[in-house]
Design an enzyme around this catalytic site. Sequence first.
Site, PDB file in Angstrom:
ATOM      1  N   SER A  21       0.955  -1.304  -0.382  1.00  0.00           N
ATOM      2  CA  SER A  21      -0.335  -0.035   0.301  1.00  0.00           C
ATOM      3  C   SER A  21       0.669   1.054  -0.496  1.00  0.00           C
ATOM      4  O   SER A  21       1.945   1.361   0.696  1.00  0.00           O
ATOM      5  CB  SER A  21      -0.358  -0.301   0.894  1.00  0.00           C
ATOM      6  OG  SER A  21      -1.327   1.334   1.450  1.00  0.00           O
ATOM      7  N   TYR A  66      -1.606  -1.218  10.376  1.00  0.00           N
ATOM      8  CA  TYR A  66      -1.530  -0.650   8.824  1.00  0.00           C
ATOM      9  C   TYR A  66      -0.626  -0.684   8.247  1.00  0.00           C
ATOM     10  O   TYR A  66      -0.159  -1.072   7.564  1.00  0.00           O
ATOM     11  CB  TYR A  66      -3.399  -0.680   8.302  1.00  0.00           C
ATOM     12  CG  TYR A  66      -3.088  -0.767   6.833  1.00  0.00           C
ATOM     13  CD1 TYR A  66      -3.955  -2.633   6.836  1.00  0.00           C
ATOM     14  CD2 TYR A  66      -3.064  -0.026   6.269  1.00  0.00           C
ATOM     15  CE1 TYR A  66      -3.814  -2.246   5.243  1.00  0.00           C
ATOM     16  CE2 TYR A  66      -3.131   0.031   5.089  1.00  0.00           C
ATOM     17  CZ  TYR A  66      -3.612  -1.374   4.353  1.00  0.00           C
ATOM     18  OH  TYR A  66      -3.420  -1.634   2.752  1.00  0.00           O
TER      19      TYR A  66
HETATM   20  N1  LIG Z   1      -8.414  -1.185  -0.759  1.00  0.00           N
HETATM   21  C1  LIG Z   1      -7.784  -0.192  -1.012  1.00  0.00           C
HETATM   22  O1  LIG Z   1      -7.544   1.199  -1.079  1.00  0.00           O
HETATM   23  C2  LIG Z   1      -6.323  -0.926  -1.067  1.00  0.00           C
HETATM   24  C3  LIG Z   1      -5.473   0.397  -1.019  1.00  0.00           C
HETATM   25  C4  LIG Z   1      -3.653  -0.090  -0.681  1.00  0.00           C
HETATM   26  C5  LIG Z   1      -3.353  -1.939  -0.320  1.00  0.00           C
HETATM   27  N2  LIG Z   1      -4.821  -2.745  -0.281  1.00  0.00           N
HETATM   28  C6  LIG Z   1      -4.621  -3.148  -0.735  1.00  0.00           C
HETATM   29  O2  LIG Z   1      -4.961  -4.899  -1.378  1.00  0.00           O
HETATM   30  C7  LIG Z   1      -5.205  -6.230  -1.137  1.00  0.00           C
HETATM   31  C8  LIG Z   1      -6.701  -6.269  -1.235  1.00  0.00           C
HETATM   32  O3  LIG Z   1      -7.257  -5.560  -0.443  1.00  0.00           O
HETATM   33  P1  LIG Z   1      -9.064  -4.890  -1.246  1.00  0.00           P
HETATM   34  O4  LIG Z   1      -9.634  -3.781  -1.422  1.00  0.00           O
HETATM   35  O5  LIG Z   1      -9.336  -5.610  -2.335  1.00  0.00           O
HETATM   36  O6  LIG Z   1      -9.956  -5.923  -0.028  1.00  0.00           O
HETATM   37  P2  LIG Z   1     -11.452  -6.805   0.085  1.00  0.00           P
HETATM   38  O7  LIG Z   1     -12.048  -5.868  -0.927  1.00  0.00           O
HETATM   39  O8  LIG Z   1     -11.637  -6.410   1.470  1.00  0.00           O
HETATM   40  O9  LIG Z   1     -11.113  -8.081  -0.058  1.00  0.00           O
HETATM   41  C9  LIG Z   1     -10.779  -9.310   0.641  1.00  0.00           C
HETATM   42  C10 LIG Z   1     -10.124 -10.488   0.317  1.00  0.00           C
HETATM   43  O10 LIG Z   1      -9.387 -11.349   0.789  1.00  0.00           O
HETATM   44  C11 LIG Z   1     -10.079 -12.453   1.928  1.00  0.00           C
HETATM   45  N3  LIG Z   1      -9.981 -12.432   2.949  1.00  0.00           N
HETATM   46  C12 LIG Z   1      -9.511 -11.366   3.900  1.00  0.00           C
HETATM   47  N4  LIG Z   1      -9.187 -12.036   5.030  1.00  0.00           N
HETATM   48  C13 LIG Z   1      -9.070 -12.907   4.525  1.00  0.00           C
HETATM   49  C14 LIG Z   1      -8.039 -14.062   5.609  1.00  0.00           C
HETATM   50  N5  LIG Z   1      -7.369 -13.771   6.749  1.00  0.00           N
HETATM   51  N6  LIG Z   1      -7.820 -14.892   5.467  1.00  0.00           N
HETATM   52  C15 LIG Z   1      -8.007 -15.138   3.523  1.00  0.00           C
HETATM   53  N7  LIG Z   1      -8.236 -14.547   2.932  1.00  0.00           N
HETATM   54  C16 LIG Z   1      -8.676 -12.841   4.113  1.00  0.00           C
HETATM   55  C17 LIG Z   1     -11.804 -11.744   1.737  1.00  0.00           C
HETATM   56  O11 LIG Z   1     -11.711 -12.668   1.036  1.00  0.00           O
HETATM   57  P3  LIG Z   1     -13.307 -13.574   2.547  1.00  0.00           P
HETATM   58  O12 LIG Z   1     -13.790 -12.741   3.924  1.00  0.00           O
HETATM   59  O13 LIG Z   1     -13.843 -14.665   2.258  1.00  0.00           O
HETATM   60  O14 LIG Z   1     -11.726 -14.507   3.096  1.00  0.00           O
HETATM   61  C18 LIG Z   1     -11.765 -11.196   0.209  1.00  0.00           C
HETATM   62  O15 LIG Z   1     -11.171 -12.416  -1.028  1.00  0.00           O
HETATM   63  C19 LIG Z   1      -4.768  -5.785   0.618  1.00  0.00           C
HETATM   64  O16 LIG Z   1      -3.741  -6.437   1.205  1.00  0.00           O
HETATM   65  C20 LIG Z   1      -5.086  -4.257   1.098  1.00  0.00           C
HETATM   66  O17 LIG Z   1      -4.436  -3.663   2.167  1.00  0.00           O
HETATM   67  C21 LIG Z   1      -5.390  -1.810  -0.743  1.00  0.00           C
END
Ligand SMILES: NC(=O)c1ccc[n+]([C@@H]2O[C@H](COP(=O)([O-])OP(=O)(O)OC[C@H]3O[C@@H](n4cnc5c(N)ncnc54)[C@H](OP(=O)(O)O)[C@@H]3O)[C@@H](O)[C@H]2O)c1
Length: 268
Positions: A144, A157
């Site tokens: 991130s 985080y």
């Molecule tokens: N969205 C943003 O603004 C943003 C910005 C910078 C970085 N990121 C990073 O991008 C990555 C993906 O984020 P996203 O925004 O796509 O999140 P998201 O929409 O909340 O999706 C999270 C995914 O991870 C799975 N997950 C969550 N907890 C888990 C666990 N304990 N074990 C296995 N799977 C798990 C969820 O499925 P289940 O709930 O079924 O497990 C889901 O498939 C993360 O590392 C986040 O830190 C996001």
Amino acid sequence: MAAPAQTRTALITGATAGIGAAFARRLAADGYALVIVARDAQRLASTAEALTAGHGTTVDIIQADLSTEEGRERVAARLSDEQRPVDLLVNNAGLSLNTSFVLSTPEREATLLGVNVHAVMRLTLAVLPGMVRRRSGSVINVSSVSGFAAAMPGSTYPASKAWVTNFTESVASSVAGFGVRLMALCPGYVRSEFHGRAGIDMSKTPNFLWLDADELVRDAMRDLKRGKVISVPSWKYKTVVFAMRYLPRGLLQRAARDTRGRIGRDEI
Ligand SMILES: NC(=O)c1ccc[n+]([C@@H]2O[C@H](COP(=O)([O-])OP(=O)(O)OC[C@H]3O[C@@H](n4cnc5c(N)ncnc54)[C@H](OP(=O)(O)O)[C@@H]3O)[C@@H](O)[C@H]2O)c1
């Protein structure tokens, strides 16, 4: 007769929503066979079904909670199975908390570190030896932009993402001579379920700061191909990261104190 072309395989954690789901769509379209990981079994099954219907892709499912040792080991076993080599690992699953550290609990902090840090280390360690032996393979660790601003508040985080970026850069150097690539993908705000899950109110975030997950993944795959070790998609966030890296630390720390991380006196 020529041997049939080998299908490449990608394993994506957190592939059922947001950025992980965008990776799954893109890699399926590129012809990868997929292994997808998340906790929700029903959602894994419907995601696999949609990917197979849309792209004719083979999709294997691993239901695993990456905050637990048992879940991490189940995925690690698949990644180190040399009979079924994985060519691309996307360590994408991650979460944030909406609590200042001083108000947090050991359990919540352990969950965050288990998924954001421990799983990234464990799964990378499971897949790399085989990649090095085969002299090919790639790992994308989704980090991130907040990892460049550890002074910023927002629970632990940003510190977890600083680890992901530094870990990736360090290991990338150690395997660079073996045809294996590691890249830290550092997104800004991306529309997904991420903030809602953490209970973070993003209603005041201006529209222009939001990135689209499919465009983010397109830029990430381009950067991987170019051999970048740190990928920061979009000029907006490249500028933000430049400022975070080169502004005086004291200035960033003062700015952080003036933002939402301050704990109200009545909160503790
Ligand atoms: N969205 C943003 O603004 C943003 C910005 C910078 C970085 N990121 C990073 O991008 C990555 C993906 O984020 P996203 O925004 O796509 O999140 P998201 O929409 O909340 O999706 C999270 C995914 O991870 C799975 N997950 C969550 N907890 C888990 C666990 N304990 N074990 C296995 N799977 C798990 C969820 O499925 P289940 O709930 O079924 O497990 C889901 O498939 C993360 O590392 C986040 O830190 C996001």
